[in-house]
Design a protein around this motif. Structure first.
Motif, PDB file in Angstrom:
ATOM      1  N   SER A 154       0.841  -1.086  -0.323  1.00 16.68           N
ATOM      2  CA  SER A 154      -0.176   0.644  -0.363  1.00 16.68           C
ATOM      3  C   SER A 154       0.855   1.427   0.207  1.00 16.68           C
ATOM      4  O   SER A 154       1.755   1.410   0.735  1.00 16.68           O
ATOM      5  N   LYS A 155       0.498   2.159  -0.528  1.00 22.55           N
ATOM      6  CA  LYS A 155       1.052   3.342  -1.372  1.00 22.55           C
ATOM      7  C   LYS A 155       0.629   4.633  -0.510  1.00 22.55           C
ATOM      8  O   LYS A 155      -0.553   4.656  -0.995  1.00 22.55           O
ATOM      9  N   PRO A 156       0.384   5.323  -0.328  1.00 18.09           N
ATOM     10  CA  PRO A 156       1.662   5.873   0.708  1.00 18.09           C
ATOM     11  C   PRO A 156       2.653   4.825   1.829  1.00 18.09           C
ATOM     12  O   PRO A 156       1.540   4.487   1.782  1.00 18.09           O
ATOM     13  N   ASP A 157       3.258   4.858   1.763  1.00 16.11           N
ATOM     14  CA  ASP A 157       3.799   4.538   3.260  1.00 16.11           C
ATOM     15  C   ASP A 157       4.931   4.581   3.934  1.00 16.11           C
ATOM     16  O   ASP A 157       4.873   6.327   4.072  1.00 16.11           O
ATOM     17  N   TYR A 158       4.992   4.557   5.522  1.00 11.23           N
ATOM     18  CA  TYR A 158       6.242   4.618   6.088  1.00 11.23           C
ATOM     19  C   TYR A 158       6.875   4.477   6.447  1.00 11.23           C
ATOM     20  O   TYR A 158       6.995   2.796   5.891  1.00 11.23           O
ATOM     21  N   ASN A 159       8.194   4.123   7.479  1.00 11.58           N
ATOM     22  CA  ASN A 159       9.270   3.362   8.155  1.00 11.58           C
ATOM     23  C   ASN A 159       8.731   2.653   9.374  1.00 11.58           C
ATOM     24  O   ASN A 159       8.843   3.833  10.519  1.00 11.58           O
ATOM     25  N   PRO A 160       8.559   1.588   9.851  1.00 16.47           N
ATOM     26  CA  PRO A 160       8.264   1.576  10.985  1.00 16.47           C
ATOM     27  C   PRO A 160       9.232   1.914  12.135  1.00 16.47           C
ATOM     28  O   PRO A 160       8.667   2.673  13.186  1.00 16.47           O
ATOM     29  N   GLU A 161      10.400   1.887  11.125  1.00 11.17           N
ATOM     30  CA  GLU A 161      11.818   1.987  12.777  1.00 11.17           C
ATOM     31  C   GLU A 161      11.496   3.264  12.871  1.00 11.17           C
ATOM     32  O   GLU A 161      12.117   3.519  14.153  1.00 11.17           O
ATOM     33  N   ASN A 162      11.117   4.386  12.658  1.00 14.36           N
ATOM     34  CA  ASN A 162      11.247   5.537  12.361  1.00 14.36           C
ATOM     35  C   ASN A 162       9.675   6.372  12.574  1.00 14.36           C
ATOM     36  O   ASN A 162       9.407   6.989  12.745  1.00 14.36           O
ATOM     37  N   ILE A 163       8.658   5.362  13.073  1.00 16.99           N
ATOM     38  CA  ILE A 163       7.274   5.487  14.122  1.00 16.99           C
ATOM     39  C   ILE A 163       7.662   6.770  14.860  1.00 16.99           C
ATOM     40  O   ILE A 163       6.619   7.630  14.489  1.00 16.99           O
ATOM     41  N   GLU A 164       8.633   6.993  16.103  1.00 11.88           N
ATOM     42  CA  GLU A 164       8.375   7.481  16.841  1.00 11.88           C
ATOM     43  C   GLU A 164       8.968   9.464  16.699  1.00 11.88           C
ATOM     44  O   GLU A 164       8.160  10.022  16.644  1.00 11.88           O
ATOM     45  N   GLN A 165      10.072   9.028  15.399  1.00  8.18           N
ATOM     46  CA  GLN A 165      10.217  10.568  14.914  1.00  8.18           C
ATOM     47  C   GLN A 165       8.832  11.374  13.608  1.00  8.18           C
ATOM     48  O   GLN A 165       8.820  12.118  13.775  1.00  8.18           O
ATOM     49  N   THR A 166       8.357  10.255  13.478  1.00  2.00           N
ATOM     50  CA  THR A 166       7.461  10.421  11.690  1.00  2.00           C
ATOM     51  C   THR A 166       6.346  10.669  12.502  1.00  2.00           C
ATOM     52  O   THR A 166       4.859  11.116  11.610  1.00  2.00           O
ATOM     53  N   TRP A 167       5.628  10.207  13.524  1.00  2.00           N
ATOM     54  CA  TRP A 167       3.911   9.821  13.928  1.00  2.00           C
ATOM     55  C   TRP A 167       3.699  10.960  14.419  1.00  2.00           C
ATOM     56  O   TRP A 167       2.436  11.436  13.528  1.00  2.00           O
ATOM     57  N   GLY A 168       3.936  12.239  14.873  1.00  2.00           N
ATOM     58  CA  GLY A 168       3.052  13.300  14.486  1.00  2.00           C
ATOM     59  C   GLY A 168       2.984  13.999  12.800  1.00  2.00           C
ATOM     60  O   GLY A 168       1.396  14.110  12.756  1.00  2.00           O
ATOM     61  N   GLU A 169       3.610  14.070  12.215  1.00  2.00           N
ATOM     62  CA  GLU A 169       3.159  14.067  10.648  1.00  2.00           C
ATOM     63  C   GLU A 169       2.701  13.062   9.967  1.00  2.00           C
ATOM     64  O   GLU A 169       1.110  12.678   9.602  1.00  2.00           O
ATOM     65  N   LEU A 170       2.735  12.461  10.470  1.00  4.26           N
ATOM     66  CA  LEU A 170       2.142  10.335   9.714  1.00  4.26           C
ATOM     67  C   LEU A 170       0.568  10.301   9.975  1.00  4.26           C
ATOM     68  O   LEU A 170      -0.491  10.213   9.769  1.00  4.26           O
TER      69      LEU A 170
END
Lengths: 492, 446
Positions: free
Chosen positions: A178-194
């Motif tokens: 599924s796209k767009p996707d995200y990197n589950p390793e960086n979820i902490e840093q990107t959570w706000g945006e995601l």
């Protein structure tokens, strides 16, 4: 009775008989509690305890090493390194593995308890005390193929959309992108945006949660309904002028193309809207609904309890107002003719359309889709092995063979020629879904080889204008699975 | 290491409860075999006493195992003295309580005592998990037991107390009316009054009076006209309780009335009519009272408001599901359920001891009630039979309401689990009911 006639006191023996009855009544009440408790524990609790609001998910035992997630070939998709969770495939498998934070998602969420469960806990703890062997939670092996997943992920490129590849005979999900996707390793840093970017909605698994108008791939179901409810479906011919008028409503063929004289086979191959709108009108809303609902529209997929898919899913909906089409003289229901060609208010998920394609490939039998093949214990033992199971039968065998011939014709002489592979009979259907958010969505479903299907694919590309970009992606998936199949054949 | 011990002892607790139940079955088997063979009567008596003694051993072992685990502080490698002290007090209570009870209640039934003590002790162990509750529960045990031990002497002082039916009724109504005036709100219900900083639920005492009242009424020959007054009065009681939002108690009063009426008259049509009117009343209440429709919704689909009205039942389901068959182990449960000490105690027990133990506990309840029905069945006096049956019905139905409620079989009504839950008035009244049963057993024996 003695009460009203005032016959006198009831005898002690009778009273004691009544007491025994009352005791049995109370006993039955208690038995119901016990039965309900057992039923809850065995059937409901596996899916109840995975609910995101269960705080037991967050207060896991720190001394237990969370189990890993593997693909079907044993490649690591997620593993624990100390307190850190690493995902070697990152974005590629993000929507499948999910993330291990913020309420969790995907396999990490649905298998949270299993990943932190100790197999033979007593033994493990004894070993842990004796020689310090770490406490290892169970691991999970998926049916997913990480190589295919990578190819599909790359093939989608920057487009928004989803790909689902299913093995029709078993229901194994080989790939789900599924796209767009995200990197589950960086979820902490990107959570706000995601979590706030609703327009991109990268956290949504479009393959199983995204609802889109199915467009022309719904004609598979309209054709099936014609097969069942129109006695002369094979002989019926129609003169397509690029436009079909139903009272005040008109249905146009794509680009207004006039297809000339078409029968159902030709109309399916060239995806003639006018023909299928006419046929849909003849079929009637109730019959169309019956066929759609048999194919699990409007149904929360009845997965075997406790064995449901480890990804979040949404049910497809077949929406159609009460029809008056059975009355020949009434004004045609504009919604009915739109629904017959996959427009209107009917919505489907890519996963569901892949399952439908797999059912057409598999002699009309839809297998329960599954993604977790088995669990691995700390010592490498296999537990909770998933077995293929029939989910439902949307089509009869003869019906599926006929649908297959239509879908093969769509490749050899119709709109789906982009998927043709030399030497392999491919069956497919294109779809173009008009929608409120800009360009049309492109749909493409296919399976191959037609005589002994090994892969059923569904590709959805948001706002891609049509199916032409989706076809090469489906072809790539089929080629990969066929190449893999022939490789294992040689090894056998 | 400590984790390992806790995990292994899960099976130990299951063993204790199964052993306890097996000895109960052995007791009943010996009792049934006894009278048929005159020569073996003495032998059967010995077997019964042996089985009862083994049951007591099981309780003591369960108590000791549980308190050693509860008192241990794994990080500090020591035992917590305060917890050990409570454990010792509990032990003394089990040992002395049973001794005293069998002295005061001559010819009482040891199986019934054992069942009650098993339930009391399971509750105590669970309450030890919540700071402070076990200590207060021990105090309530002492109070309840003292009252229970005084009961036979009080009953001896009152001649022909079956004639005091109006007294029971008016005392009950007065108590309930009092609650309406000076009651404090607790868990959305006005059924608690505060006396010297202690919360007392008068409806518990009214249950006790209500059974006395019904037994007094039903012991006589009744015409339909005679029935009007008690029926109306029972309806008034249930209505006051519904008004005070004590739905559980209202349901218990209603069911007790219907079942005792059935026992006394055998009229099935009245029972059916009662059920029908209950169904009708429920529908009306569902439409009119918000607090009732909330409970039905929370039962039917708790997920629709998982953090609000459905919170308690969902947390209970998480607890039961999380514990699984064998439980998470004592001290290892998350215990996130609200009102853990009373409504939800069974879910907490399932979480830490496992569902197998939970089902065993239900079996202990059934054993106690089976025994109680036996008491009623051997009575020669109609009044005593009705009294015993009434107490069994009230205890059993209350247990069913909360067991079924917390496991989502029926809508949750906040009542205590008899003998297990924390709650002063509840423990005292339950022990008084057990005392009356034993008193009748001793009186009507032989």
């Amino acid at each position: 009775m003695d009460l009203r006639q005032g016959k006198g006191l009831m005898g002690m023996d009778e009273m004691k008989r009544n007491m025994r009855r009352v005791f049995w009544f109370l006993f039955i009440l208690f038995s119901l509690v016990v039965i309900n408790l057992g039923r809850f524990l065995l059937i409901e609790s596996p899916s109840v305890v995975t609910h995101p609001t269960n705080t037991r998910l967050k207060t896991g035992d720190r001394s237990i090493i969370r189990g890993s997630i593997y693909d079907s070939a044993g490649r690591v998709l997620a593993e624990s390194e100390g307190q850190k969770r690493v995902y070697p495939y990152g974005n590629i498998t993000a929507h499948v593995t999910g993330y291990n934070m913020y309420g969790k998602a995907g396999v990490e969420a649905k298998y949270n308890f299993r990943l932190e469960s100790l197999h033979m806990e007593v033994l493990q703890r004894v070993r842990n005390i004796i020689d310090g062997t770490p406490l290892q939670g169970n691991s999970v092996t998926l049916t997913l193929d990480a190589q295919l997943q990578t190819q599909m992920h790359d093939a989608l490129g920057n487009r928004r959309g989803a790909v689902v590849v299913i093995e029709p005979s078993t229901g194994k999900i080989l790939s789900m992108v599924s796209k767009p996707d995200y990197n589950p390793e960086n979820i902490e840093q990107t959570w706000g945006e995601l979590s706030t970017d609703a327009e991109r909605a990268a956290l949504i698994n479009r393959a199983s949660q995204g609802l889109y108008p199915p467009g022309s791939i719904f004609k598979i179901l309209t054709a099936a309904a014609a097969y069942e409810f129109l006695p002369n479906y094979a002989e019926f011919e129609y003169e397509c002028t690029g436009l079909a008028q139903f009272g005040p409503n008109a249905i146009h063929c794509v680009n207004g193309t006039a297809h000339g004289r078409v029968d159902i086979r030709k109309a399916f191959a060239v995806s003639c809207n006018s023909f299928f709108a006419t046929v849909g009108f003849k079929i009637g809303a109730e019959n169309l609904r019956a066929v759609a609902e048999r194919a699990l529209f409007n149904t929360a997929y009845p997965y075997l309890p406790g064995l449901e898919l480890p990804v979040e899913y949404t049910r497809s909906s077949f929406a159609l107002g009460v029809s008056n089409a059975s009355d020949e003289n009434s004004v045609p229901n504009s919604e009915l003719i739109e629904t017959a060609i996959g427009q209107g208010r009917t919505l489907a998920t890519p996963l569901h359309m892949a399952m439908l394609t797999a059912a057409a490939a598999n002699g009309g039998i839809m297998m329960r889709p599954y993604m977790v093949d088995h669990e691995l214990t700390d010592t490498g033992g296999i537990v909770n092995k998933s077995l293929p199971a029939k989910l439902c039968a949307p089509f009869t065998f003869e019906e599926s063979e006929w649908l297959k011939s239509l879908m093969v014709a769509a490749v050899t002489e119709g709109t789906a020629s982009g998927v043709s592979i030399p030497g392999v009979a491919v069956a497919a259907k294109t779809g173009t879904a008009q929608n409120g958010s800009g360009e049309d969505h492109g749909w493409f479903v296919a399976f191959a080889p037609a005589d002994k299907p090994q892969a059923a694919v569904c590709v959805l590309l948001e706002n891609s204008g049509g199916a032409r970009y989706a076809q090469p992606i489906a072809r790539q998936a089929i080629e990969y699975v066929l190449a893999l199949g022939s490789k294992t054949d040689i090894q056998d | 290491m400590f984790d390992l011990i806790v995990i292994v002892t899960r099976y130990l607790f299951v063993f204790y409860i199964i052993y306890f139940l097996a000895q109960g079955v052995a007791y009943i088997a010996a009792e049934r075999a006894g009278p048929q063979q005159a020569g073996r009567r003495k032998q059967a008596g010995l077997r019964m006493r042996a089985a009862a003694a083994k049951q007591r051993v099981a309780i003591v072992f369960m108590h000791l195992s549980a308190y050693l685990i509860l008192a241990y502080r794994p990080g500090e490698f020591r035992f917590d003295y305060r917890t050990l002290l409570v454990g010792a007090a509990g032990f003394v209570f089990i040992a002395l309580g049973q001794f005293a009870a069998e002295r005061v209640y001559k010819n009482s039934c040891p199986l019934l005592w054992n069942g009650v003590f098993f339930l009391l002790d399971t509750g105590l162990i669970m309450l030890q998990r919540i700071t402070g509750f076990a200590e207060r529960q021990i105090v309530w045990f002492a109070v309840g037991f003292t009252v229970m031990l005084l009961l036979p002497f009080v009953l001896k002082l009152i001649p022909r107390f079956e004639n005091l039916e109006r007294l029971y009724l008016y005392a009950g109504l007065l108590l309930l009316a009092l609650t309406s005036v000076v009651g404090v709100k607790k868990f959305g219900a006005y059924h608690t009054i505060k006396i010297l900083s202690l919360n007392v639920q008068p409806s518990e005492a009214v249950k006790f009076l209500f059974v006395f009242y019904l037994a007094s009424v039903f012991r006589k020959q009744l015409t339909l006209r005679d029935m009007l007054f008690p029926t109306a009065m029972s309806a008034v009681l249930a209505a006051i309780l519904t008004y005070q939002r004590d739905l559980g108690a209202a349901l218990i009063f209603f069911t007790t009335f219907m079942l005792m009426h059935y026992i006394a008259t055998g009229s099935a049509w009245f029972f059916a009519a009662g059920l029908t009117s209950l169904a009708a009343a429920s529908v009306v209440a569902y439409k009119i009272f918000a607090h009732i429709s909330v409970r039905i919704t929370a039962w039917h689909n708790p997920w629709s408001d998982a953090s609000g009205d459905g919170y308690q039942i969902i947390q209970a389901l998480f607890a039961i599901g999380g514990g699984g068959l064998w439980g998470a182990g004592l001290t290892r449960g998350a215990l996130t359920i609200p009102v853990l000490e009373s409504d939800s105690i069974f879910a907490a027990i399932c979480e830490e001891f496992g569902v197998v133990f939970g089902i065993g506990l239900i079996a202990v309840f059934i054993m106690v009630f089976y025994r109680g029905v036996n008491v009623a069945l051997r009575c020669k006096k109609r009044y005593y039979a009705l009294l015993a049956a009434g107490f069994i019905i009230i205890l059993a139905f209350q247990a069913f309401l909360i067991l079924g409620g917390i496991t989502k079989l029926i809508p949750l009504t906040g009542v205590t689990l008899p003998f297990v839950s924390y709650g002063g008035s509840s423990i005292v009244i339950c022990l008084m009911m057990a005392g009356i049963l034993q008193w009748i057993y001793g009186k009507e024996r032989g």
